[in-house]
Design a protein around this motif. Structure first.
Motif, PDB file in Angstrom:
ATOM      1  N   GLU A  24       0.900  -1.073   0.172  1.00 58.81           N
ATOM      2  CA  GLU A  24      -0.085   0.175  -0.147  1.00 58.81           C
ATOM      3  C   GLU A  24       0.773   1.231   0.044  1.00 58.81           C
ATOM      4  O   GLU A  24       2.123   1.215   0.464  1.00 58.81           O
ATOM      5  N   PRO A  25       0.417   2.396  -0.429  1.00 57.82           N
ATOM      6  CA  PRO A  25       1.139   3.605  -0.474  1.00 57.82           C
ATOM      7  C   PRO A  25       1.098   4.121   0.891  1.00 57.82           C
ATOM      8  O   PRO A  25       0.410   3.747   2.007  1.00 57.82           O
ATOM      9  N   PRO A  26       1.943   5.106   1.297  1.00 60.03           N
ATOM     10  CA  PRO A  26       2.048   5.488   2.673  1.00 60.03           C
ATOM     11  C   PRO A  26       0.929   6.393   3.379  1.00 60.03           C
ATOM     12  O   PRO A  26       0.315   7.320   2.341  1.00 60.03           O
ATOM     13  N   ARG A  27       0.579   6.227   4.502  1.00 61.30           N
ATOM     14  CA  ARG A  27      -0.302   7.025   5.057  1.00 61.30           C
ATOM     15  C   ARG A  27       0.574   8.016   5.659  1.00 61.30           C
ATOM     16  O   ARG A  27       1.421   7.881   6.545  1.00 61.30           O
ATOM     17  N   ASP A  28       0.494   9.333   5.378  1.00 61.49           N
ATOM     18  CA  ASP A  28       1.521  10.297   5.881  1.00 61.49           C
ATOM     19  C   ASP A  28       0.877  11.613   5.905  1.00 61.49           C
ATOM     20  O   ASP A  28       1.658  12.852   5.915  1.00 61.49           O
ATOM     21  N   CYS A  29      -0.324  11.767   6.633  1.00 59.90           N
ATOM     22  CA  CYS A  29      -0.918  13.074   6.855  1.00 59.90           C
ATOM     23  C   CYS A  29       0.183  13.793   7.977  1.00 59.90           C
ATOM     24  O   CYS A  29       0.012  12.850   9.033  1.00 59.90           O
ATOM     25  N   PRO A  30       0.302  14.824   7.814  1.00 57.54           N
ATOM     26  CA  PRO A  30       1.107  15.744   8.981  1.00 57.54           C
ATOM     27  C   PRO A  30       0.050  15.747  10.390  1.00 57.54           C
ATOM     28  O   PRO A  30      -1.085  15.652  10.190  1.00 57.54           O
ATOM     29  N   GLU A  31       0.802  15.919  11.439  1.00 54.12           N
ATOM     30  CA  GLU A  31      -0.025  16.175  12.500  1.00 54.12           C
ATOM     31  C   GLU A  31      -0.800  17.244  12.462  1.00 54.12           C
ATOM     32  O   GLU A  31      -1.913  17.312  13.284  1.00 54.12           O
ATOM     33  N   ALA A  32      -0.599  18.276  11.922  1.00 61.59           N
ATOM     34  CA  ALA A  32      -1.305  19.627  11.941  1.00 61.59           C
ATOM     35  C   ALA A  32      -0.966  20.358  10.799  1.00 61.59           C
ATOM     36  O   ALA A  32       0.028  20.208  10.230  1.00 61.59           O
ATOM     37  N   ALA A  68      -5.288  17.509   1.978  1.00 68.78           N
ATOM     38  CA  ALA A  68      -5.276  16.296   0.803  1.00 68.78           C
ATOM     39  C   ALA A  68      -4.873  15.117   1.292  1.00 68.78           C
ATOM     40  O   ALA A  68      -5.414  14.102   1.098  1.00 68.78           O
ATOM     41  N   ALA A  69      -3.764  15.178   2.317  1.00 69.05           N
ATOM     42  CA  ALA A  69      -3.477  14.010   2.777  1.00 69.05           C
ATOM     43  C   ALA A  69      -4.188  13.217   3.685  1.00 69.05           C
ATOM     44  O   ALA A  69      -4.312  12.146   3.858  1.00 69.05           O
ATOM     45  N   LEU A  70      -5.054  13.972   4.594  1.00 66.02           N
ATOM     46  CA  LEU A  70      -6.016  13.491   5.595  1.00 66.02           C
ATOM     47  C   LEU A  70      -7.014  12.891   4.911  1.00 66.02           C
ATOM     48  O   LEU A  70      -7.367  11.744   5.187  1.00 66.02           O
ATOM     49  N   ALA A  71      -7.362  13.588   3.581  1.00 63.63           N
ATOM     50  CA  ALA A  71      -8.517  12.638   2.905  1.00 63.63           C
ATOM     51  C   ALA A  71      -7.990  11.618   2.235  1.00 63.63           C
ATOM     52  O   ALA A  71      -8.555  10.590   2.024  1.00 63.63           O
ATOM     53  N   SER A  72      -6.764  11.512   1.730  1.00 69.28           N
ATOM     54  CA  SER A  72      -6.146  10.292   1.440  1.00 69.28           C
ATOM     55  C   SER A  72      -6.040   9.338   2.368  1.00 69.28           C
ATOM     56  O   SER A  72      -6.465   8.079   1.829  1.00 69.28           O
ATOM     57  N   LEU A  87       3.674  17.379  -8.130  1.00 67.05           N
ATOM     58  CA  LEU A  87       3.727  17.186  -6.809  1.00 67.05           C
ATOM     59  C   LEU A  87       2.478  16.266  -6.172  1.00 67.05           C
ATOM     60  O   LEU A  87       1.778  16.934  -5.690  1.00 67.05           O
ATOM     61  N   PRO A  88       2.755  14.980  -5.718  1.00 70.07           N
ATOM     62  CA  PRO A  88       1.680  14.290  -5.141  1.00 70.07           C
ATOM     63  C   PRO A  88       1.526  15.045  -3.750  1.00 70.07           C
ATOM     64  O   PRO A  88       2.427  15.061  -2.805  1.00 70.07           O
ATOM     65  N   LEU A  89       0.279  15.509  -3.327  1.00 71.29           N
ATOM     66  CA  LEU A  89       0.083  16.073  -1.924  1.00 71.29           C
ATOM     67  C   LEU A  89      -0.473  15.129  -1.184  1.00 71.29           C
ATOM     68  O   LEU A  89      -0.981  15.367   0.196  1.00 71.29           O
ATOM     69  N   CYS A  90      -0.716  13.738  -1.614  1.00 68.56           N
ATOM     70  CA  CYS A  90      -1.077  12.653  -0.690  1.00 68.56           C
ATOM     71  C   CYS A  90      -0.583  11.478  -1.328  1.00 68.56           C
ATOM     72  O   CYS A  90       0.041  11.163  -2.545  1.00 68.56           O
ATOM     73  N   GLY A  91      -0.617  10.376  -0.347  1.00 70.31           N
ATOM     74  CA  GLY A  91      -0.217   8.883  -0.601  1.00 70.31           C
ATOM     75  C   GLY A  91      -0.921   8.056  -1.652  1.00 70.31           C
ATOM     76  O   GLY A  91      -0.356   7.108  -2.219  1.00 70.31           O
ATOM     77  N   THR A  92      -2.258   8.488  -1.978  1.00 69.84           N
ATOM     78  CA  THR A  92      -2.909   7.450  -2.805  1.00 69.84           C
ATOM     79  C   THR A  92      -3.211   8.310  -4.337  1.00 69.84           C
ATOM     80  O   THR A  92      -3.992   7.749  -5.012  1.00 69.84           O
TER      81      THR A  92
END
Length: 466
Positions: A18-26, A210-214, A442-447
């Motif tokens: 799977e791709p990375p789950r990488d949403c920053p903390e804030a 974007a990363a949180l949604a992903s 630039l991908p702004l999310c892992g998916t």
């Protein structure tokens, strides 16, 4: 074999991590310098259009242009931002937002308009609304009115179309004269609109959503199993108390039964269609497919789902990502999608890609015949929606940014942690999925480009054949 079949033949299903789950903390906060630059850009755009003042309408659903400068949305009520060419500013607010005027990101004089308040709240204004509005100094001026909708009709005078309540428009006409009130939403989101591109701080700010949604969509995909309910899976889509930019979708089988748009207690059955969508400020992720592990579990007569629909769709997404670049026109990008996924056969009708920000759909330079340039700093949703009669949908929509060398260097320098995430995401898209991204993407999310057409199988992923 036609060009569509040839491109789709490059698509294979492979077992991959799977791709990375990488949403920053804030989220990265918007800097004061960014807000100041936004205000200066709006004032410059007003000057180019010969406007003495700009009146920006907002409510909770249609407040992005207001929030762009003010920093908050008016809860419960309507609101107006009045910005004069000399920089003087007023905020016209109702009962429950008046106390927020001194919290705004730009200095503004508050004007109380009880007319904006909720039904049966105290509304005993001492003067009519026109007189309240006159306190902002717009009388006799040439005024632009910005709502949220960009009118692009070819048969009407778009400068005379207004998407604000009639009583607000009529008060402006009474104060200024009808010929001196013009539509000005295009100042924000038109061809040279100030909101269409982001600086490095804004890209870093919006990456969080974007990363949180992903991450949420990936978790929801992994939660799918026979017998699980829509509401149980939907719990994976909404988190951290963040406001959503669209209605959250978690639907098994037919959608909108008895007009319902929200997750229910319905439990997943093998072979059903599945739709998952969540959006936050800065990006949306969406996935659609079938709740199966293999083609043998697909509904009768739909065993060729991958060959007939999912593979051509993924091929078009690959064409989009490999072809998009700073400096091309929206019409050129539209043509790439049309060549890979012809509308006449695959039934897509909307813009194949659009800009995003606080709103899920800000505007789009991507349409047939568009000469609008794709610019560095644009935030894109890879939104292509095919429809093939008899088949469930397919979707792998996520968020990316376009960035030229200068913006890439600034992001790497100012936001090294973000830049490391972008590098890991690019490595996944290129190394695992086989997609040769332009340096501008630039991908702004892992998916980004992550497609699992058989949603109960974590290992059957769409990739490009080497």
């Amino acid at each position: 074999m036609g060009p569509t079949e040839h491109r789709a033949s490059r698509v294979a299903l492979r077992e991959l991590p799977e791709p990375p789950r990488d949403c920053p903390e804030a989220p990265v906060p918007l800097a004061d310098e960014t807000v100041s630059a936004r205000r200066d850009a709006v004032l410059a755009a007003m000057a180019r259009r010969g406007l003495d003042a700009l009146v920006v309408y907002a409510d909770l659903e249609h407040g992005g242009n207001f929030e762009y400068l003010v920093g908050f949305l008016p809860r419960f009520e309507e609101a107006l931002l009045v910005l004069h060419a000399d920089g003087s500013t007023h905020l016209v607010l109702g009962n429950e937002n008046l106390n927020k005027a001194d919290k705004a990101r730009i200095a503004a004089e508050p004007v109380h308009a009880p007319h904006f308040s909720l039904p049966n709240q105290p509304m005993e204004a001492a003067r009519p609304f026109r007189d309240i509005l006159s306190q902002t100094g717009v009388a006799g001026r040439r005024v632009g009115v910005a709502g949220w909708k960009l009118f692009t009709s070819r048969v009407e005078d778009n400068a005379r179309l207004f998407d604000v309540p009639a009583y607000i428009y009529q008060a402006l006409v009474d104060l200024c004269g009808e010929g001196r009130v013009v539509s000005a939403t295009e100042l924000f989101i038109g061809r040279d609109g100030v909101r269409r591109t982001c600086n490095a701080n804004e890209v870093a700010h919006y990456e969080f959503g974007a990363a949180l949604a992903s991450d949420c969509v990936l978790d929801a995909m992994d939660a799918l199993a026979p017998g699980v309910s829509e509401m149980e899976v939907a719990d994976r889509l909404v988190r951290r108390g963040q406001p959503q930019s669209v209605v959250t979708i978690c639907a098994f089988g037919p959608r909108f039964v008895k007009a319902n748009m929200y997750p229910t207690a319905k439990r997943l059955e093998v072979g059903e269609s599945v739709s998952l969508t969540v959006g936050y400020r800065g990006g949306l992720s969406s996935r659609a497919g079938y709740a199966v592990r293999t083609a043998e579990e697909l509904p009768e007569g739909r065993g060729d789902y991958v060959e007939a629909l999912a593979a051509p769709y993924f091929s078009a997404l690959v064409s989009w990502l490999e072809g998009v670049r700073v400096g091309m026109t929206g019409g050129e990008l539209w043509r790439l999608v049309e060549d890979a996924l012809p509308r006449a056969r695959f039934g897509w009708t909307l813009c194949p890609g659009h800009l995003t920000a606080e709103e899920e759909w800000l505007c789009s330079p991507v349409y047939e015949g568009s000469t609008e340039p794709l610019e560095s700093g644009m935030l894109f949703q890879t939104d292509v929606i095919p429809s093939l009669p008899g088949y469930a949908g397919v979707s792998a929509e996520s968020t990316c940014a376009l960035a030229d060398a200068r913006l890439r260097d600034e992001l790497a320098s100012r936001y090294p942690e973000l830049w490391e995430r972008v590098a890991r995401r690019r490595a996944y898209v290129e190394g695992q999925l086989g997609i040769d991204l332009s340096p501008d993407v630039l991908p702004l999310c892992g998916t980004l480009a992550y497609l699992r057409p058989y949603l109960l199988s974590r290992s059957a992923l769409a990739v490009v054949r080497p």
